[in-house]
Design a protein around this motif. Structure first.
Motif, short mmCIF file in Angstrom:
data_model
loop_
_atom_site.label_atom_id
_atom_site.label_comp_id
_atom_site.label_asym_id
_atom_site.label_seq_id
_atom_site.Cartn_x
_atom_site.Cartn_y
_atom_site.Cartn_z
N PHE A 1 -22.98 38.81 -2.44
CA PHE A 1 -23.09 37.61 -2.37
C PHE A 1 -21.86 36.83 -2.00
O PHE A 1 -21.97 35.78 -1.07
CB PHE A 1 -23.51 36.86 -3.72
N SER A 2 -20.53 36.91 -2.40
CA SER A 2 -19.54 36.18 -2.24
C SER A 2 -19.26 36.19 -0.68
O SER A 2 -19.08 35.31 0.18
CB SER A 2 -18.06 36.67 -2.75
N GLY A 3 -19.16 37.52 -0.05
CA GLY A 3 -18.88 37.53 1.21
C GLY A 3 -20.03 37.12 2.11
O GLY A 3 -19.70 36.35 3.22
N VAL B 1 -17.78 42.52 4.08
CA VAL B 1 -18.96 41.96 3.91
C VAL B 1 -18.92 40.64 5.15
O VAL B 1 -19.80 40.37 5.71
CB VAL B 1 -19.46 41.50 2.85
N PHE B 2 -17.91 40.12 4.59
CA PHE B 2 -17.62 38.82 5.63
C PHE B 2 -17.48 39.06 6.95
O PHE B 2 -18.34 38.72 7.91
CB PHE B 2 -16.43 37.95 5.03
N MET B 3 -16.98 40.16 7.29
CA MET B 3 -16.74 40.55 8.85
C MET B 3 -17.89 40.82 9.64
O MET B 3 -18.21 40.84 10.42
CB MET B 3 -15.74 41.70 8.80
N GLY C 1 -28.52 42.32 5.95
CA GLY C 1 -28.62 43.56 5.81
C GLY C 1 -27.30 44.11 6.11
O GLY C 1 -26.93 45.34 5.29
N SER C 2 -26.53 43.65 6.99
CA SER C 2 -25.07 44.31 7.24
C SER C 2 -24.30 43.95 6.10
O SER C 2 -23.44 44.92 5.63
CB SER C 2 -24.38 43.63 8.43
N ALA C 3 -24.57 42.88 5.20
CA ALA C 3 -23.73 42.77 3.97
C ALA C 3 -24.07 43.90 3.08
O ALA C 3 -22.87 44.31 2.38
CB ALA C 3 -24.16 41.49 3.19
N TRP C 4 -25.01 44.31 2.84
CA TRP C 4 -25.32 45.46 1.99
C TRP C 4 -24.63 46.67 2.42
O TRP C 4 -23.96 47.48 1.75
CB TRP C 4 -26.88 45.62 1.65
#
Lengths: 281, 256
Positions: free
Chosen positions: A89-91, A150-152, A209-212
């Motif tokens: 969630f944060s990223g 996650v941000f990247m 999707g990429s965050a997970w």
């Protein structure tokens, strides 16, 4: 209820309805049953491919602390899920805010585009995972490197789809906006942003999707908590049932967060319903 | 007293294939008085839309000057309401928000916007559709929303660029009657671009007949016909015959 309803109809129709009501479940059930049978047959050592029933028992203990078979993880599932979700969630939130903001600026202003595009184009093809070493030396071993990764991973999908959405904003709507006396900042807020929203949402769905994916990767390497960490740790202890339970957990969480974004998008973009063929967003 | 003055305006578009560019408008002069209904009539490429865009502020003359209410036109503004060929409504806003878009741009609160919009929605006959999205309405209804949006700004002039071009004949005739009623009710000044001779004669107090390549005004005709206008009457057809003769490549008769 379905069967009862069908009972009043003639034979073929009833069978057909019965089939239709279970159609989507057939292949998943067959796969799980086949897996259970294969795993119990002893062709492979049972430790290497745990049966679904065994995964379920391990998972139940991980979630509810039923019999303590997962030892230190027993009853710890919610904490692990919370830890991973927090990082996602944060990223993701950071990427969404900055991605949409930067995307609006780049899509709207040729000057901003010329200034920042080259840098972004060079950074974009760098796989987010390759930031892991730098993430660890910059942020240490905790939440921060995971959030950074996650941000990247989420930033570029949001950025690119926002730019695309802004650039594809109908010029005629801007003319109509200028005609009603809108200043550039008002046009940006009340015309360009809503016009880009469909595109922004498709970017957000790719991003989650990429965050997970990146949270789990980060947890395997650089963090000592979360579902990804449990997955990798269980691998060292040869507990493949927990590995699989982790995989399914991640799958469910990914599905759930995508579903939330989809629903929010469907609500915000409900004005599209009449103009497209899709009935549900 | 002239509300709109077009003073010796030319517009040359750059064209890489022609060193001198394309002369879309050539030395056009025209005045529109308050409460007039001027139809700009001409074939495609005669520059009638270009002329309208200059009054709206979307385009600028290469030579000459355009003034509205004594002020030279530099940019689009809420004193000139435009009704476009396509309705150009914000698809994400319901009808009432589209009608009151001008007030949103000025930061007016929701309650006042809704109340103001209501009056104009009623005027264009869309009561009961306030909360519909444009995608849920027909082309004719969307065009009415566009007209209501322009009217709400209470502009000095309403500029219309073939607003009924995409509508069927029946709807178009209904819209003509509506428009005349609205024009009288709101006592506005309208400049209306069209390529339909019947349409221009059904609506205008004046018709400016234009010719193409380069765009010039052949003749400015005051239309002296009773309303509601009967397109089968003799006088109507006399006007029509005259305009047809003006629009032909080789002019046949100049006098009426």
């Amino acid at each position: 209820m379905k069967v009862h309803e069908a009972g009043r109809k003639q034979g073929p129709s009833m069978m057909w309805r019965l089939y239709k009501s279970i159609e989507r479940g057939i292949v998943p059930v067959l796969l799980i049953v086949g897996w259970e049978v294969f795993s119990r047959s002893g062709i492979l050592p049972r430790a290497l491919l745990p049966a679904p029933s065994q995964v379920l028992i391990a998972w139940a203990d991980w979630v509810f602390a039923t019999d303590g078979n997962t030892q230190s993880y027993s009853g710890h599932w919610l904490f692990d899920v919370a830890a991973s979700s927090f990082r996602v969630f944060s990223g993701f939130a950071l990427a969404a805010v900055l991605g949409i903001g930067a995307g609006m600026a780049i899509g709207w202003s040729r000057t901003v585009e010329n200034l920042f595009e080259p840098v972004l184009q060079i950074l974009r093809p760098v796989p987010p995972v390759s930031w892991i070493p730098l993430a660890i030396i910059w942020f240490g071993i905790a939440d921060k490197p995971a959030i950074f990764l996650v941000f990247m991973g989420s930033f570029f999908p949001v950025l690119l789809s926002t730019i695309h959405g802004v650039k594809n904003c109908d010029r005629n709507l801007l003319r109509a906006g200028a005609m009603t006396g809108g200043t550039p900042s008002k046009l940006l807020r009340y015309i360009v942003f809503p016009a880009a929203l469909p595109s922004i949402f498709s970017g957000l769905r790719i991003a989650i999707g990429s965050a997970w994916m990146l949270t789990v990767t980060a947890e395997m390497v650089a963090v000592k908590s979360g579902v990804g960490y449990v997955l990798w740790d269980s691998y060292y202890f040869l507990r493949y049932d927990i590995v699989i339970a982790s995989m399914v957990s991640i799958g469910l969480l990914g599905f759930l967060s995508d579903y939330v974004i989809k629903r929010v998008g469907a609500y915000l973009l409900r004005w599209q319903r009449g103009s497209t063929l899709q009935k549900e967003g | 007293m002239a509300l709109i003055t077009i003073d010796r305006v030319s517009r040359i578009f750059d064209d890489p294939k022609r060193p001198n560019g394309i002369r879309a408008l050539d030395n056009v002069s025209l005045t529109v008085a308050r409460n007039e209904f001027l139809c700009l009539l001409g074939p495609s490429g005669c520059g009638k839309s270009t002329l309208l865009n200059m009054i709206a502020g979307f385009d600028h003359p290469t030579e000459g000057a355009v003034t509205v209410g004594g002020q030279p036109v530099t940019a689009p503004g809420a004193d000139r309401g435009v009704v476009f060929q396509q309705a150009n409504l914000m698809p994400w806003l319901p009808v009432w928000e589209n009608v009151a878009f001008h007030l949103k741009m000025r930061g007016v609160g929701k309650d006042i916007r809704r109340e103001k919009a209501h009056k104009f929605i009623e005027m264009v006959g869309l009561k009961g559709f306030e909360n519909h999205f444009p995608s849920e309405l027909s082309g004719g209804m969307n065009q009415r929303v566009g007209i209501a949006r322009a009217l709400l700004m209470n502009p000095e002039v309403i500029l219309m660029d073939e607003p009924f071009g995409a509508l069927d004949e029946q709807t178009k005739m209904d819209m003509h009657a509506e428009l005349i009623r609205i024009w009288r009710e709101s006592q506005s000044t309208i400049v209306f671009v069209t390529h339909g001779i019947d349409e221009s004669l059904a609506l205008g107090t004046h018709v400016a007949v234009m010719s193409a390549r380069p765009g010039r005004i052949r003749e400015l005709l005051p239309i002296d016909l009773e309303r509601p206008r009967d397109p089968t009457s003799k006088v109507f057809n006399d006007y029509k015959r005259h305009i047809l003769s003006l629009l032909r490549p080789e002019p046949v008769g100049e006098a009426i």
